[in-house]
Design a protein around this motif. Structure first.
Motif, PDB file in Angstrom:
ATOM      1  N   ARG A   1      -8.843   1.417  -0.239  1.00 19.65           N
ATOM      2  CA  ARG A   1      -8.019   2.645   0.054  1.00 19.65           C
ATOM      3  C   ARG A   1      -7.871   3.381  -1.281  1.00 19.65           C
ATOM      4  NH1 ARG A   1      -6.104  -1.793   2.890  1.00 19.65           N
ATOM      5  NH2 ARG A   1      -4.682  -1.129   4.828  1.00 19.65           N
ATOM      6  N   PHE A   2      -8.190   2.995  -2.359  1.00 20.68           N
ATOM      7  CA  PHE A   2      -8.014   3.498  -3.845  1.00 20.68           C
ATOM      8  C   PHE A   2      -9.211   3.937  -4.340  1.00 20.68           C
ATOM      9  CE2 PHE A   2      -3.916   1.328  -2.764  1.00 20.68           C
ATOM     10  CZ  PHE A   2      -3.103   2.222  -2.600  1.00 20.68           C
TER      11      PHE A   2
ATOM     12  N   GLN B   1       0.722   4.096  -3.066  1.00 22.74           N
ATOM     13  CA  GLN B   1       0.592   5.437  -2.874  1.00 22.74           C
ATOM     14  C   GLN B   1       1.696   6.410  -3.627  1.00 22.74           C
ATOM     15  OE1 GLN B   1      -1.709   7.230  -1.391  1.00 22.74           O
ATOM     16  NE2 GLN B   1      -2.715   5.683   0.076  1.00 22.74           N
TER      17      GLN B   1
ATOM     18  N   TRP C   1       0.887  -1.225   0.143  1.00 26.14           N
ATOM     19  CA  TRP C   1       0.034   0.043   0.092  1.00 26.14           C
ATOM     20  C   TRP C   1       0.907   1.260   0.120  1.00 26.14           C
ATOM     21  CZ3 TRP C   1      -3.355  -2.731  -1.616  1.00 26.14           C
ATOM     22  CH2 TRP C   1      -4.106  -3.861  -1.185  1.00 26.14           C
ATOM     23  N   ASN C   2       1.898   1.054   0.642  1.00 23.93           N
ATOM     24  CA  ASN C   2       2.991   2.198   0.577  1.00 23.93           C
ATOM     25  C   ASN C   2       3.493   2.531  -0.770  1.00 23.93           C
ATOM     26  OD1 ASN C   2       2.360   2.467   3.400  1.00 23.93           O
ATOM     27  ND2 ASN C   2       4.394   1.406   3.915  1.00 23.93           N
TER      28      ASN C   2
END
Length: 354
Positions: free
Chosen positions: A352-353, A211, A207-208
């Motif tokens: 998240r997205f 981003q 996930w990092n």
């Protein structure tokens, strides 16, 4: 008179017995090359008094639900992964492996006995091999492999030129898996169920990474291609520098068909290609089990596997050792994740997205 009646009854019985058996084969219908291949197979199977009817579906999960609800006429399925897990858990599959003589010719190097971490247990038969990789324009990605960090560097130097299909599209989710393998030093943990590991901690590097990657993507990561085929069209029109594939032979087949530029390269995301198999399975409720077994045995014959692997057609790699023909080597193999990771990654990505 009695002799005449008996003769007529015998003739009628023989005529009924000689009627072709119909096998309803539920399989994805979204690839013209696959559809052409199944039409060819249907013509060949007529010699065995079998009428193979390809029932085209957009998503085999729909048929899986029908089977679990007891309302499907399917005699044969093209499945793997989560769909196999569901049907196995529901005891909806027929163990046919011991009745398929050509299974003995399956290539030794194929680890087909587990499907997304779940033992096959004779309930499905390997039909083909899938390996995930990137299609790259000739002057773009260099070398046969690229790491997640190297892909990020490329995106920084070439903003807007890469993307990936939007999860939960299968290729898009596999792209996430390939990134995760490249970013992780614990590859073996992904063979375990999500519930058995600290999935949140294991996926945080992914996930990092995303981003950082998303602002550099095509349309700044606000939109994503809906499918591998849409992404391939963008690639063919030079709107993207990469596309994705799960067929090791697809680079050559697409070049031969003039659908992508000559010189397109095959690049593995990570050190090895995520590899799985696609299978044929017979529902426990099938009305034509014996004929379906004959269809599977034919699909594993030299004749059928050679035809399936032809680069001017489907180009799906053979799973059997071909008599008198060289079987192409596979890309380096990274086993696919346990099936439970599929839903976990898709839901986490959407949260998240999107």
């Amino acid at each position: 008179m009695r002799t005449l009646i008996l003769s007529l009854l015998l003739l009628r019985s023989n005529a009924a017995y000689a009627q072709p058996q119909t096998v309803y084969f539920y399989a994805w219908g979204g690839n013209p090359a696959v559809n052409d291949y199944l039409r060819w197979a249907a013509r060949e199977l007529k010699a065995q008094d079998i009428e193979l009817r390809h029932v085209k579906v957009a998503d085999i999960a729909e048929v899986v639900k029908q089977l679990t609800d007891g309302r499907s006429n399917a005699d044969l399925l093209w499945i793997n992964g989560e769909n196999f897990h569901v049907l196995k858990a529901a005891d909806k599959l027929y163990a046919a492996a011991e009745q398929v003589p050509n299974l003995a010719h399956v290539r030794d190097e194929l680890n087909w006995q587990t499907d997304f971490g779940e033992p096959v247990d004779g309930l499905e038969i390997p039909w083909g091999v899938g390996q995930f990789y990137l299609l790259s324009c000739q002057a773009c990605l260099t070398g046969n492999t690229i790491s997640a960090e190297e892909l990020l560097l490329y995106a920084e130097r070439n903003p807007g030129q890469i993307s990936y299909p939007k999860p939960p599209e299968f290729h898009g989710t596999t792209f996430l898996k390939a990134l995760l393998l490249s970013l992780s030093e614990q590859d073996e943990v992904f063979q375990q169920p999500v519930s058995a590991v600290d999935a949140e901690k294991l996926t945080q590097p992914l996930w990092n990474y995303l981003q950082r990657l998303h602002p550099l993507l095509w349309q700044q990561g606000e939109n994503f291609p809906a499918s591998a085929s849409e992404m391939r069209n963008l690639f063919a029109n030079s709107a993207l520098d990469i596309a994705v594939s799960f067929n090791p032979n697809e680079v050559q087949t697409l070049v031969n068909q003039g659908r992508i530029p000559a010189g397109t390269q095959r690049v593995t995301l990570g050190d090895a290609a995520i590899t799985n198999h696609h299978y044929l399975a017979i529902p426990a409720s099938a009305k034509a089990k014996d004929a379906a077994v004959e269809v599977i045995n034919f699909m594993l014959s030299d004749q059928a596997q050679l035809r399936k692997a032809q680069l001017d057609g489907w180009g799906d790699p053979a799973v059997v050792e071909l008599s008198g023909a060289k079987t192409p080597a596979l890309l380096p193999v990274a086993p696919d994740f346990h099936a439970s990771w599929q839903t976990y990654l898709e839901q986490a990505w959407l949260e998240r997205f999107q």
